[in-house]
Write a protein that holds these residues in place. Structure first.
Motif, mmCIF file in Angstrom:
data_model
loop_
_atom_site.group_PDB
_atom_site.id
_atom_site.type_symbol
_atom_site.label_atom_id
_atom_site.label_comp_id
_atom_site.label_asym_id
_atom_site.label_seq_id
_atom_site.Cartn_x
_atom_site.Cartn_y
_atom_site.Cartn_z
ATOM 1 N N ASP A 169 0.955 -1.186 -0.023
ATOM 2 C CA ASP A 169 0.063 0.089 0.028
ATOM 3 C C ASP A 169 0.970 1.148 0.179
ATOM 4 O O ASP A 169 1.728 1.417 0.978
ATOM 5 C CB ASP A 169 -0.936 -0.189 1.231
ATOM 6 N N GLY A 170 0.900 2.046 -1.102
ATOM 7 C CA GLY A 170 1.711 3.112 -0.982
ATOM 8 C C GLY A 170 1.125 4.315 -0.533
ATOM 9 O O GLY A 170 1.695 5.389 -0.221
ATOM 10 N N GLY A 171 -0.289 4.400 0.190
ATOM 11 C CA GLY A 171 -0.961 5.394 1.150
ATOM 12 C C GLY A 171 -1.441 6.485 -0.003
ATOM 13 O O GLY A 171 -2.035 7.566 0.626
ATOM 14 N N GLY A 172 -1.503 6.394 -1.236
ATOM 15 C CA GLY A 172 -1.991 7.533 -2.265
ATOM 16 C C GLY A 172 -3.484 7.386 -2.713
ATOM 17 O O GLY A 172 -3.905 7.970 -3.620
ATOM 18 N N GLY A 173 -4.246 6.447 -1.699
ATOM 19 C CA GLY A 173 -5.645 6.440 -2.253
ATOM 20 C C GLY A 173 -5.894 4.820 -2.573
ATOM 21 O O GLY A 173 -5.085 4.037 -2.572
ATOM 22 N N GLU A 174 -7.192 4.636 -2.859
ATOM 23 C CA GLU A 174 -7.799 3.307 -2.772
ATOM 24 C C GLU A 174 -7.214 2.741 -4.042
ATOM 25 O O GLU A 174 -7.021 3.449 -5.380
ATOM 26 C CB GLU A 174 -9.405 3.407 -2.935
ATOM 27 N N LEU A 175 -6.937 1.358 -4.241
ATOM 28 C CA LEU A 175 -6.453 0.541 -5.227
ATOM 29 C C LEU A 175 -7.353 0.638 -6.629
ATOM 30 O O LEU A 175 -8.574 0.407 -6.191
ATOM 31 C CB LEU A 175 -6.182 -1.066 -4.836
ATOM 32 N N LEU A 176 -7.030 0.822 -7.552
ATOM 33 C CA LEU A 176 -7.986 1.051 -8.756
ATOM 34 C C LEU A 176 -7.882 -0.549 -9.179
ATOM 35 O O LEU A 176 -6.685 -1.038 -9.758
ATOM 36 C CB LEU A 176 -7.253 1.997 -9.627
ATOM 37 N N LEU A 177 -8.809 -0.897 -9.612
ATOM 38 C CA LEU A 177 -8.976 -2.554 -10.124
ATOM 39 C C LEU A 177 -9.466 -2.363 -11.547
ATOM 40 O O LEU A 177 -9.851 -1.421 -12.308
ATOM 41 C CB LEU A 177 -9.744 -3.338 -9.320
ATOM 42 N N PRO A 178 -9.072 -3.356 -12.258
ATOM 43 C CA PRO A 178 -8.298 -4.740 -12.093
ATOM 44 C C PRO A 178 -6.970 -4.378 -12.306
ATOM 45 O O PRO A 178 -6.339 -3.599 -12.923
ATOM 46 C CB PRO A 178 -9.143 -5.629 -13.072
ATOM 47 N N VAL A 179 -6.313 -5.242 -11.725
ATOM 48 C CA VAL A 179 -4.764 -5.439 -11.815
ATOM 49 C C VAL A 179 -4.329 -6.903 -11.623
ATOM 50 O O VAL A 179 -5.271 -7.808 -11.397
ATOM 51 C CB VAL A 179 -4.029 -4.842 -10.271
ATOM 52 N N PRO A 180 -3.181 -7.259 -12.210
ATOM 53 C CA PRO A 180 -2.863 -8.603 -12.376
ATOM 54 C C PRO A 180 -3.043 -9.463 -11.205
ATOM 55 O O PRO A 180 -3.253 -10.793 -11.529
ATOM 56 C CB PRO A 180 -1.246 -8.622 -12.585
ATOM 57 N N TRP A 181 -3.131 -9.107 -10.046
ATOM 58 C CA TRP A 181 -3.284 -9.999 -9.173
ATOM 59 C C TRP A 181 -4.793 -9.878 -8.308
ATOM 60 O O TRP A 181 -5.158 -10.826 -7.561
ATOM 61 C CB TRP A 181 -2.410 -9.776 -7.651
ATOM 62 N N ALA A 182 -5.628 -8.929 -8.997
ATOM 63 C CA ALA A 182 -6.910 -8.901 -8.281
ATOM 64 C C ALA A 182 -7.938 -8.415 -9.274
ATOM 65 O O ALA A 182 -7.524 -7.178 -9.777
ATOM 66 C CB ALA A 182 -7.088 -8.203 -6.939
ATOM 67 N N THR A 183 -9.043 -8.975 -9.429
ATOM 68 C CA THR A 183 -10.062 -8.289 -10.091
ATOM 69 C C THR A 183 -11.167 -8.005 -9.259
ATOM 70 O O THR A 183 -11.979 -7.008 -9.837
ATOM 71 C CB THR A 183 -10.787 -9.320 -10.992
ATOM 72 N N GLU A 184 -11.258 -8.497 -8.005
ATOM 73 C CA GLU A 184 -12.033 -7.937 -6.923
ATOM 74 C C GLU A 184 -11.624 -7.575 -5.821
ATOM 75 O O GLU A 184 -10.554 -8.026 -5.468
ATOM 76 C CB GLU A 184 -13.201 -9.116 -6.957
ATOM 77 N N PRO A 185 -12.020 -6.576 -4.828
ATOM 78 C CA PRO A 185 -11.365 -6.167 -3.794
ATOM 79 C C PRO A 185 -10.924 -7.103 -2.823
ATOM 80 O O PRO A 185 -9.853 -7.007 -2.186
ATOM 81 C CB PRO A 185 -12.365 -5.172 -3.135
ATOM 82 N N HIS A 186 -11.852 -8.315 -2.512
ATOM 83 C CA HIS A 186 -11.345 -9.465 -1.651
ATOM 84 C C HIS A 186 -10.428 -9.999 -1.853
ATOM 85 O O HIS A 186 -9.732 -10.864 -0.932
ATOM 86 C CB HIS A 186 -12.614 -10.105 -1.298
ATOM 87 N N GLN A 187 -9.756 -10.002 -3.285
ATOM 88 C CA GLN A 187 -8.464 -10.638 -3.723
ATOM 89 C C GLN A 187 -7.099 -10.194 -3.229
ATOM 90 O O GLN A 187 -6.085 -10.553 -3.164
ATOM 91 C CB GLN A 187 -8.697 -11.104 -5.001
ATOM 92 N N SER A 188 -7.118 -8.789 -2.867
ATOM 93 C CA SER A 188 -6.172 -7.915 -2.651
ATOM 94 C C SER A 188 -6.012 -7.767 -1.179
ATOM 95 O O SER A 188 -7.055 -7.124 -0.500
ATOM 96 C CB SER A 188 -6.100 -6.800 -3.531
ATOM 97 N N HIS A 189 -4.824 -7.874 -0.365
ATOM 98 C CA HIS A 189 -4.766 -7.587 0.918
ATOM 99 C C HIS A 189 -3.284 -6.877 1.067
ATOM 100 O O HIS A 189 -2.285 -7.405 1.465
ATOM 101 C CB HIS A 189 -4.511 -8.765 1.535
ATOM 102 N N LEU A 190 -3.153 -5.382 0.618
ATOM 103 C CA LEU A 190 -1.995 -4.911 0.796
ATOM 104 C C LEU A 190 -1.775 -4.186 2.309
ATOM 105 O O LEU A 190 -2.631 -3.931 2.896
ATOM 106 C CB LEU A 190 -2.046 -3.696 -0.317
ATOM 107 N N VAL A 191 -0.534 -4.257 2.624
ATOM 108 C CA VAL A 191 -0.252 -3.427 3.922
ATOM 109 C C VAL A 191 0.765 -2.427 3.498
ATOM 110 O O VAL A 191 1.447 -2.280 2.419
ATOM 111 C CB VAL A 191 0.473 -4.403 4.811
#
Length: 268
Positions: A169-191
């Protein structure tokens, strides 16, 4: 709800990869790692990042290394080829392991690289049974991050090294989807970077190297996305709509929504 394993699953992947390998070597000869052209390295900057991490981990020929979340086994084969060490690779996606075993055979590295289907948060390995461990772009799919790092520490001998390269998590705002590791929010777990350090040290590691390798690795990532392979070996075999997900990933990085973290730690 789509699971993480389903996110990467393609029913005909083995057939597609087999056909591509046969096109490269129709006589069935042993393939070199260079002929795979980094296709089997599922992370930012591909083989370039693997080479950087391998230099930091630097195992010996007598070492056993755990590759947690091994994917197709490209990084594991790189370690085995360069250092002569034995690798135990574990991944949740059966298709990755099946294709990885094919690649092991076709590159002649099946005696050194042992790929297994399994859960990296509940490894079928004894305590202190491996000398070193590494993981690349895996933890971002794992909800129980503390449990993951604790499990790595459990199977690692005291004094062993643990190298990890992840999107955070870079701290710059909500993750924009889709990305290579996730198409749905529940698939991504960034810290965040601070959270990652706290979790790693809390699991029993001393952090020896902590880097943000974005400036070094992103040019290679952009080149990978702009220069499609000509030999039929492509990540699109496993990740659909990579034409959208790849640029979206770069946008998240550019906007500071995500960042990159490379750590090398020692088990204490």
């Amino acid at each position: 709800m789509t699971s993480v394993a389903d996110h990467y699953r393609r029913s005909n992947a083995l057939e597609l990869v087999t056909a591509a390998l046969d096109d490269i070597a129709p006589d069935g000869r042993q393939l070199t790692l260079d002929e795979l052209a980094g296709f089997d390295h599922f992370h930012t900057a591909g083989a370039v990042a693997t080479e950087r991490m391998a230099a930091l981990l630097s195992p010996t020929a007598s070492d056993v290394v755990l590759d947690a979340g091994c994917g197709l086994g490209g990084p594991a084969r790189h370690l085995a080829d360069r250092f002569g060490c034995r690798i135990v690779g574990v991944d949740l996606t059966p298709m990755f392991v099946e294709v990885g075993r094919l690649l092991n055979r076709r590159t002649g590295l099946d005696e050194l690289v042992d790929l297994r289907v399994g859960d990296v948060t509940a490894l079928d390995l004894s305590d202190a049974s491996v000398d070193h461990a590494w993981t690349q772009h895996v933890a971002m799919n794992i909800a129980d991050r503390a449990g993951f790092y604790a499990e790595i520490r459990r199977v690692l001998r005291p004094g062993g090294r643990f190298a990890t390269f992840d999107v955070i998590d870079g701290g710059g705002g909500e993750l924009l989807l889709p990305v290579p590791w996730a198409t749905e929010p529940h698939q991504s777990h960034l810290v965040t970077r601070d959270e990652q350090r706290r979790l790693v040290t809390g699991a029993g590691f001393r952090v020896d190297v902590e880097e943000d390798p974005a400036d070094e690795l992103l040019p290679a990532m952009r080149a990978m996305l702009s220069e499609p392979p000509t030999n039929g070996l492509t990540t699109a075999t496993f990740i659909d709509d990579i034409e959208t997900k790849g640029p979206m990933y770069l946008r998240n990085l550019a906007e500071g929504r995500t960042a990159l973290s490379l750590l090398v730690c020692t088990a204490v």
